[in-house]
Write a protein that holds these residues in place. Structure first.
Motif, PDB file in Angstrom:
ATOM      1  N   VAL A 195      35.704  33.411  48.444  1.00 25.68           N
ATOM      2  CA  VAL A 195      34.712  33.867  47.459  1.00 25.68           C
ATOM      3  C   VAL A 195      35.259  33.611  46.063  1.00 25.68           C
ATOM      4  CG1 VAL A 195      33.449  35.874  46.587  1.00 25.68           C
ATOM      5  CG2 VAL A 195      33.932  35.674  49.042  1.00 25.68           C
ATOM      6  N   ILE A 215      34.438  25.805  41.878  1.00 19.61           N
ATOM      7  CA  ILE A 215      35.461  26.007  42.912  1.00 19.61           C
ATOM      8  C   ILE A 215      34.789  26.175  44.275  1.00 19.61           C
ATOM      9  CG2 ILE A 215      37.209  27.671  43.717  1.00 19.61           C
ATOM     10  CD1 ILE A 215      38.151  27.894  40.852  1.00 19.61           C
ATOM     11  N   ASP A 243      36.708  44.206  39.168  1.00 16.75           N
ATOM     12  CA  ASP A 243      35.463  43.501  39.541  1.00 16.75           C
ATOM     13  C   ASP A 243      35.511  43.062  41.001  1.00 16.75           C
ATOM     14  OD1 ASP A 243      34.598  43.812  37.006  1.00 16.75           O
ATOM     15  OD2 ASP A 243      34.831  41.717  36.394  1.00 16.75           O
ATOM     16  N   SER A 285      47.145  39.912  44.450  1.00 12.12           N
ATOM     17  CA  SER A 285      47.380  39.789  43.001  1.00 12.12           C
ATOM     18  C   SER A 285      48.584  40.637  42.616  1.00 12.12           C
ATOM     19  CB  SER A 285      46.170  40.310  42.218  1.00 12.12           C
ATOM     20  OG  SER A 285      45.011  39.590  42.533  1.00 12.12           O
ATOM     21  N   PRO A 315      54.067  26.980  42.253  1.00  7.98           N
ATOM     22  CA  PRO A 315      53.151  25.849  42.178  1.00  7.98           C
ATOM     23  C   PRO A 315      53.936  24.536  42.180  1.00  7.98           C
ATOM     24  CG  PRO A 315      52.497  27.553  40.637  1.00  7.98           C
ATOM     25  CD  PRO A 315      53.841  27.952  41.188  1.00  7.98           C
ATOM     26  N   HIS A 330      52.608  31.752  34.001  1.00 13.95           N
ATOM     27  CA  HIS A 330      51.695  32.887  34.063  1.00 13.95           C
ATOM     28  C   HIS A 330      52.316  34.072  34.788  1.00 13.95           C
ATOM     29  CE1 HIS A 330      51.396  29.918  37.118  1.00 13.95           C
ATOM     30  NE2 HIS A 330      51.284  30.924  37.940  1.00 13.95           N
ATOM     31  N   ARG A 359      50.171  26.623  30.816  1.00 16.18           N
ATOM     32  CA  ARG A 359      49.857  28.030  30.546  1.00 16.18           C
ATOM     33  C   ARG A 359      51.057  28.770  29.952  1.00 16.18           C
ATOM     34  NH1 ARG A 359      47.034  30.126  35.962  1.00 16.18           N
ATOM     35  NH2 ARG A 359      48.478  28.686  36.916  1.00 16.18           N
TER      36      ARG A 359
HETATM   37  N1  LIG Z   1      49.916  31.072  40.741  1.00 21.58           N
HETATM   38  C1  LIG Z   1      51.068  31.543  41.160  1.00 21.58           C
HETATM   39  O1  LIG Z   1      52.030  30.819  41.310  1.00 21.58           O
HETATM   40  C2  LIG Z   1      51.242  32.996  41.502  1.00 21.58           C
HETATM   41  C3  LIG Z   1      52.383  33.384  42.189  1.00 21.58           C
HETATM   42  C4  LIG Z   1      52.529  34.707  42.546  1.00 21.58           C
HETATM   43  C5  LIG Z   1      51.549  35.630  42.187  1.00 21.58           C
HETATM   44  N2  LIG Z   1      50.454  35.234  41.487  1.00 21.58           N
HETATM   45  C6  LIG Z   1      49.447  36.257  41.170  1.00 21.58           C
HETATM   46  O2  LIG Z   1      48.311  36.031  41.998  1.00 21.58           O
HETATM   47  C7  LIG Z   1      47.114  36.385  41.311  1.00 21.58           C
HETATM   48  C8  LIG Z   1      46.164  35.203  41.295  1.00 21.58           C
HETATM   49  O3  LIG Z   1      46.774  34.149  40.585  1.00 21.58           O
HETATM   50  P1  LIG Z   1      46.263  32.653  40.671  1.00 21.58           P
HETATM   51  O4  LIG Z   1      47.342  31.815  40.087  1.00 21.58           O
HETATM   52  O5  LIG Z   1      45.767  32.343  42.039  1.00 21.58           O
HETATM   53  O6  LIG Z   1      45.026  32.694  39.683  1.00 21.58           O
HETATM   54  P2  LIG Z   1      43.922  31.549  39.509  1.00 21.58           P
HETATM   55  O7  LIG Z   1      43.395  31.716  38.151  1.00 21.58           O
HETATM   56  O8  LIG Z   1      44.458  30.241  39.961  1.00 21.58           O
HETATM   57  O9  LIG Z   1      42.798  31.967  40.582  1.00 21.58           O
HETATM   58  C9  LIG Z   1      42.080  33.146  40.520  1.00 21.58           C
HETATM   59  C10 LIG Z   1      40.658  32.867  40.974  1.00 21.58           C
HETATM   60  O10 LIG Z   1      39.945  34.091  41.026  1.00 21.58           O
HETATM   61  C11 LIG Z   1      38.611  33.834  40.628  1.00 21.58           C
HETATM   62  N3  LIG Z   1      37.999  35.114  40.272  1.00 21.58           N
HETATM   63  C12 LIG Z   1      38.183  35.894  39.185  1.00 21.58           C
HETATM   64  N4  LIG Z   1      37.483  37.025  39.291  1.00 21.58           N
HETATM   65  C13 LIG Z   1      36.838  36.983  40.463  1.00 21.58           C
HETATM   66  C14 LIG Z   1      35.968  37.856  41.148  1.00 21.58           C
HETATM   67  N5  LIG Z   1      35.615  39.050  40.633  1.00 21.58           N
HETATM   68  N6  LIG Z   1      35.478  37.491  42.346  1.00 21.58           N
HETATM   69  C15 LIG Z   1      35.798  36.294  42.881  1.00 21.58           C
HETATM   70  N7  LIG Z   1      36.639  35.409  42.282  1.00 21.58           N
HETATM   71  C16 LIG Z   1      37.151  35.762  41.102  1.00 21.58           C
HETATM   72  C17 LIG Z   1      38.750  32.857  39.502  1.00 21.58           C
HETATM   73  O11 LIG Z   1      37.544  32.148  39.283  1.00 21.58           O
HETATM   74  C18 LIG Z   1      39.874  31.962  40.023  1.00 21.58           C
HETATM   75  O12 LIG Z   1      39.387  30.845  40.740  1.00 21.58           O
HETATM   76  C19 LIG Z   1      47.558  36.872  39.937  1.00 21.58           C
HETATM   77  O13 LIG Z   1      47.740  38.257  39.983  1.00 21.58           O
HETATM   78  C20 LIG Z   1      48.894  36.188  39.754  1.00 21.58           C
HETATM   79  O14 LIG Z   1      49.733  36.891  38.866  1.00 21.58           O
HETATM   80  C21 LIG Z   1      50.260  33.931  41.152  1.00 21.58           C
END
Ligand SMILES: NC(=O)c1ccc[n+]([C@@H]2O[C@H](COP(=O)([O-])OP(=O)(O)OC[C@H]3O[C@@H](n4cnc5c(N)ncnc54)[C@H](O)[C@@H]3O)[C@@H](O)[C@H]2O)c1
Length: 402
Positions: free
Chosen positions: A34, A40, A103, A122, A160, A262, A327
């Motif tokens: 979702v 996406i 949300d 998250s 990543p 990030h 970022r």
């Molecule tokens: N990217 C990393 O390497 C990494 C590693 C460890 C932890 N995290 C944590 O994981 C979490 C997600 O990070 P990410 O890098 O995947 O972020 P991202 O921005 O790549 O992806 C998040 C997605 O959530 C979607 N989104 C936002 N609100 C929404 C909602 N209400 N309903 C449905 N979709 C929604 C966005 O459109 C986006 O596609 C964050 O808390 C981040 O700190 C990220």
């Protein structure tokens, strides 16, 4: 043994949610991704992988994944809900911006049923599961967390660039609100995780995740502080650190231009947010690392102070070498500070779309200073290969590599 006939709803299909959705779909679950971003959703349904990693591209094309994974813009009923939405920093207050999590949780509430498991992947401040998400669920659904519905925090550690390998092989923390929750969550992850799984409570999992990036941030701050002391002494800080690291129990990290990305510059604030009086070192480290771009800009100003209207070429916009992610990049902040000062500069990064260049020698024609802020391997190789040509093209041949 996990029941793979279950439906898993993954809310947020970005860097964290999408790889998890792919792994679970390949493991045989019925998976619904979702995302509020329609592009996406469309990409997933068309089998297009937006994350540039070959193995993830192949996984997206896997027939089992194509059958088991679909995407949509609103949640639906399921057995397990995984929340993987952003938790950025509220830049003004320096606290977690929980609006995306709120949300996402609100969006699944109408679909939660007795026996469901909700997993927050998250990164979140400690007590989020207990004091924020639990009341949201209980008030809206009448279900009791830990009894008729289950809640866990299972943080992600992927890097990543190496997501496919890390999501499978990294050890994982499973932070369930009680024993039954931990077992349910572990049962799902064991269908694709080959690393060890450590079962604990939700609060410990929340803090442990934040400790990981805070540990990195504090140690980078220490290295940056050592480098500043060495600069004051007019000695080579890198060399001093290299020698100190000859001690069998010392491992000082490399100083740099600041901390980006990030996670590392953000997560420490989530600890300070919940316990400021016990976060003095964490806070000081954040200030040191956040102050690095200004220090680097000042150093560049000092280097060029005797040249009238110096022309600068700056390489690097990603937050660290060899990645294409800009970022929270300190390099971008340095460029911004120099532009504010009125410097004439050109800014390139061969790994970032739209910022590439022909050759270092060509872009340095007539320049006074070449600054490599982000030492990508490809840039260092070209510099080594073509240094005499670059210097020949430059007006004043200063080259600084950070
Ligand atoms: N990217 C990393 O390497 C990494 C590693 C460890 C932890 N995290 C944590 O994981 C979490 C997600 O990070 P990410 O890098 O995947 O972020 P991202 O921005 O790549 O992806 C998040 C997605 O959530 C979607 N989104 C936002 N609100 C929404 C909602 N209400 N309903 C449905 N979709 C929604 C966005 O459109 C986006 O596609 C964050 O808390 C981040 O700190 C990220």
């Amino acid at each position: 043994m996990a029941d793979r006939s279950k439906t898993i709803v993954v809310v947020g299909t970005g860097y964290v949610g999408l790889p998890a959705a792919l792994m679970l779909a390949r493991a045989g679950y019925d998976v619904v991704g979702v995302d509020i971003n329609e592009n996406i959703v469309r990409a997933i349904n068309e089998g297009v992988m937006r994350i540039k990693e070959d193995e993830l591209q192949s996984l997206m094309a896997d027939p089992q994944v194509r059958t088991n994974l679909r995407a949509q813009s609103t949640p639906c009923e399921g057995d397990i809900f995984i929340i993987a939405v952003p938790t950025p920093l509220d830049e003004r207050k320096k606290v977690a911006d929980m609006s995306y999590v709120d949300d996402a949780v609100n969006s699944i509430l109408p679909y939660l049923r007795e026996g469901n498991l909700v997993i927050i992947e998250s990164t979140i401040p400690p007590l989020t599961c207990r004091e924020r998400v639990t009341p949201m669920i209980e008030e809206a659904t009448g279900l009791i967390v830990g009894d008729t519905v289950f809640l866990a925090h299972c943080p992600e550690r992927i890097l990543p660039g190496d997501i496919f390998h890390e999501i499978v092989h990294n050890d994982r923390i499973i932070g369930g609100i009680n024993e039954k929750t931990r077992e349910m969550a572990a049962g799902m992850y064991e269908t694709f995780v080959k690393g060890e799984m450590f079962l604990t409570d939700d609060i410990t999992a929340e803090l442990a995740k934040l400790m990981e990036n805070t540990y990195r941030d504090v140690n980078i701050a220490l290295a940056n502080e050592f480098a500043a002391v060495a600069e004051g002494l007019a000695i080579d800080g890198q060399e001093a650190i290299r020698l100190a690291n000859k001690h069998p129990r010392v491992n000082i990290l490399s100083p740099g231009i600041g901390v980006g990305g990030h996670c590392i510059p953000i997560d420490p604030w989530f600890i300070k947010e919940i316990d400021p009086s016990n976060s003095r070192l964490i806070f000081a480290s954040r200030l040191i690392n956040d102050g690095m771009p200004a220090r680097v800009a000042a150093r560049i100003r000092r280097l060029t102070r005797d040249v009238s209207s110096p022309k600068l070429v700056i390489i690097g916009a990603s937050y660290k070498p060899d990645v294409d992610d800009p970022r929270e990049s300190p390099a971008i902040e340095i460029v911004h500070l120099l532009r504010e000062d009125g410097y004439t500069l050109e800014h390139y990064d061969p790994l970032i779309e739209g910022m590439g260049y022909s050759s270092l020698a060509e872009i340095c024609r007539g320049a006074d200073l070449l600054v490599v802020l982000v030492p990508h391997r490809v840039v260092l190789d070209e510099l080594e290969r073509t240094r005499p040509e670059i210097e020949k093209e430059m007006h004043t041949s200063w080259i600084v590599v950070f």
